[in-house]
Design an enzyme around this catalytic site. Sequence first.
Site, short mmCIF file in Angstrom:
data_model
loop_
_atom_site.label_atom_id
_atom_site.label_comp_id
_atom_site.label_asym_id
_atom_site.label_seq_id
_atom_site.Cartn_x
_atom_site.Cartn_y
_atom_site.Cartn_z
N LYS A 25 30.75 -19.94 39.79
CA LYS A 25 30.92 -21.04 40.74
C LYS A 25 31.20 -22.34 39.98
CE LYS A 25 25.91 -21.51 40.61
NZ LYS A 25 24.66 -21.16 41.24
N TYR A 67 32.73 -54.29 29.96
CA TYR A 67 32.41 -54.97 31.21
C TYR A 67 31.03 -55.61 31.17
CZ TYR A 67 36.38 -52.72 33.51
OH TYR A 67 37.63 -52.33 33.86
C1 LIG Z 1 23.74 -20.66 40.40
C2 LIG Z 1 22.97 -19.51 40.83
C3 LIG Z 1 22.48 -18.59 39.88
C4 LIG Z 1 22.59 -18.77 38.40
O1 LIG Z 1 21.58 -19.64 37.95
P1 LIG Z 1 21.42 -19.99 36.41
O2 LIG Z 1 20.18 -20.78 36.34
O3 LIG Z 1 22.62 -20.80 36.04
O4 LIG Z 1 21.38 -18.72 35.68
C5 LIG Z 1 21.88 -17.43 40.36
N1 LIG Z 1 21.73 -17.23 41.69
C6 LIG Z 1 22.16 -18.11 42.61
C7 LIG Z 1 21.95 -17.79 44.05
C8 LIG Z 1 22.77 -19.29 42.23
O5 LIG Z 1 23.17 -20.16 43.13
#
Ligand SMILES: *Cc1c(COP(=O)(O)O)cnc(C)c1O
Length: 819
Positions: free
Chosen positions: A489, A714
């Site tokens: 993701k 700035y």
């Molecule tokens: C993002 C996510 C993960 C992965 O988590 P990490 O801490 O990056 O390993 C696993 N399960 C879900 C449902 C997530 O949203």
Amino acid sequence: MIQSLNPDQIAAITSGEIVGPGVTTAIRRIAIDSRQVIDSAHTLFVALKGAKVDGARFIPDLIAQGVSVFLISKTEKSNFPGITLICVEDTKVALQKLAEYQRSFFPNPLIAVTGSNGKTIVKEWLGQVLSERFLVAKSPKSYNSQVGVPLSVFGMEGFHQVAVMEAGVSQKGDMKALAGILQPDLGIFTNIGAAHDEGFADRNEKIKEKLTLFQKVKLLIYCSDHPEINEVIRQKIDPEKLISWSDRPGADYTRSVKILEQGARIILMKSDLSTHTFFTQFSDKASLENVTHVIIAALTLQLNPEQIQQGLQHLKPVDMRLTLKAGINDCSLIDDTYNNDLEGLRIALDFMKMQRPKSRKILIISDLLQQGSPDHWCPEVVNLIQNHGIDWVLGVGKSIRAIGDQWKGKIDFFETTQEMLDGLKPEFFQNDLILVTGARAFGFESVINLLQQRIHGTVLEINLNALTHNFNFIKKRLHPDTKVMVMVKAFAYGGGAVEISNHLQTLGADYLAVAYTDEGVTLRQHGIKLPIMVMNPLEESFHLLRQFDLEPVVFSLEFFKKLNRWCFEQDAALKIHLDLDTGMHRLGFEAGDLAELRIELQHTKNLKIASIYTHLVGSDEQIHEEYSREQLENFQHMKDSILEVLDEKPLIHALNSGGIIRFPEYQWDMVRLGIGLYGIEVTGNHDSALKSVSTLKTTVSQVKSLAPGETVGYSRKGMMEKGGKIATLPIGYADGFDRRFSNGKGYVLIHGKKAPVIGNVCMDMVMVDVTGMAVRTGDEAVVYGQEISLKELSERIGTIPYELLTNISSRVKRVYYLD
Ligand SMILES: *Cc1c(COP(=O)(O)O)cnc(C)c1O
């Protein structure tokens, strides 16, 4: 190619039993990888059982490709009409027996190299030095294993005048098989070290194991300065056969080394006091040891010192790994400029196949110099070019022209490398995958140099080998049957979802997950085939889920009903995943929903449950240990109650990266790997075990000297009370360089030194204090990477590494490489 054999002969050599028609097919090639089959009608496919893949799985595919003779394990015995199966006890042993048979046809000297370190380099270098006088067969890359050695032997041909092969062992008993296959005439024992200690009771046992290779050699070269080796060799091998060297008097060759401004001078004195002097560009201890082994082996094979010196001139540090580099105009370059033979070419083309497809596949190749006459190797090269779908060939040299007679694709020839370089323009290449492979004499480094991208501005470099390392580290901590879903993701945590997913596909990940449907669609549009879970699919994207074979997460009764109704109306079937809320309170079914969910589940025909999962809220932190365990226990009950009403058992999963480390007992069928893959170990227990995958780099745009009292940026926030020097970098908060790094909170590394941020971070630029440092326009500045940990940086501004990783703007170019 091997000595031609028919299935009866193969069965006789391997003590196999023939099932299916007894045919007289002449087998001339042996393949163990379904992607490597070239001349299918004359290929024997040996189905090996590896840790990752089972060769037998590919049989139907291979039959379709025209392979008709297979060597398989008895346990896989089955029937394919018209196909000849040779069934054996153990396919690996059978492969070794075939190699042993093949070896018996090679009448010329075979040199085997073993030892803990340096065997690949000694093999490569010796092969090169010997090629000053002989046609040399050598094992490709570091093929030195129980399977690699047989494959190396299949590459030895009648015209080769000498063969150099390496052999490695990882546990007791390994070497016996390799000794039987190689039957070396001359041996080189490089040294002994810690590698594979775990496979042996002690060092002594490991040395003895390695010496098994040399039981029947005529001569054995070794350095007597390694006391452990010296002792065992003296006990085990007839002293008549030994050729020792040492930095002290008393050995057959006494070496003295003088380190020069560039490289070193090596003087070897024999016991009759005659001496030879050589020069090498190397001066480090390990390289000098390797070079000495090479020189003595070459002397033993009657090369004269001039030939040896000539050969030494061209040695390079050998990196046997194929590397993928970022090229100009979005091209990717595979750098194989050290390679010179057919087997190496095949490996490189395979490697090319594993990379993400680009517009075209381009091969830049020189004459092959150690492969006998072009009549022999040109048809092989043509075969490979055809099989790997090369779109454009650029050939350099005199003999390579011959492939133009047999291959009708786009092809250009050049007499010399310089002629090609003069003729090439960068705009000829655009988003292509380019393999550059050629014999050393052609100096193809200059081609790489021309095609390689030079960074200017800001880039995020992604090291896919580090990713592989992290994936394997996690994989090793899991039960072998546990599947791995990788979270790609948010653009794969900023790294680039398509490229990383493609790499994960070749690594053997089982599932991918994205947050939104369009992320999944992009992956599909770029040829990603793995199953993809979509965590938060919105109603307007239902048709895309179906069209692109994406698997939505269903997290509420309302959503379940909506999706079920849509599927019913569309007569669509979807695989879905159920998210159970055990404490995250983001999305997901709660315990109170389950009774109704169970009823719904029994009435849907269109939705198939692929998995049930929950998500931990504090798996990375010790203080939440109890809460996490409660979550896992609750999940256990909740999922059991759902399972009662399902006909087929879905995958059960709960662990994210932190959970994998801290609660491995709850891995169930699958884990969901996220940040750990990208090199960050959130629990802090294995910080050094993971490798950082991404390096954010930029280059200095301008350097300015400021007088005392001047301010920077700035709101005049940057104060230079004593005056000094600043460098402006082309990266700002719009690129993802967090504004909270302003005023000394953040820093970058220039030439390995810390340069703190001065003043406020601007939208597209930032200034850093380089007072007292030698910094010029164009110098590289590292924002984060192996040397600057993201964990530390994120703590400085009160956030978490996740945010820094995913904030890198899409305008920052991602470049991928395999080092
Ligand atoms: C993002 C996510 C993960 C992965 O988590 P990490 O801490 O990056 O390993 C696993 N399960 C879900 C449902 C997530 O949203």
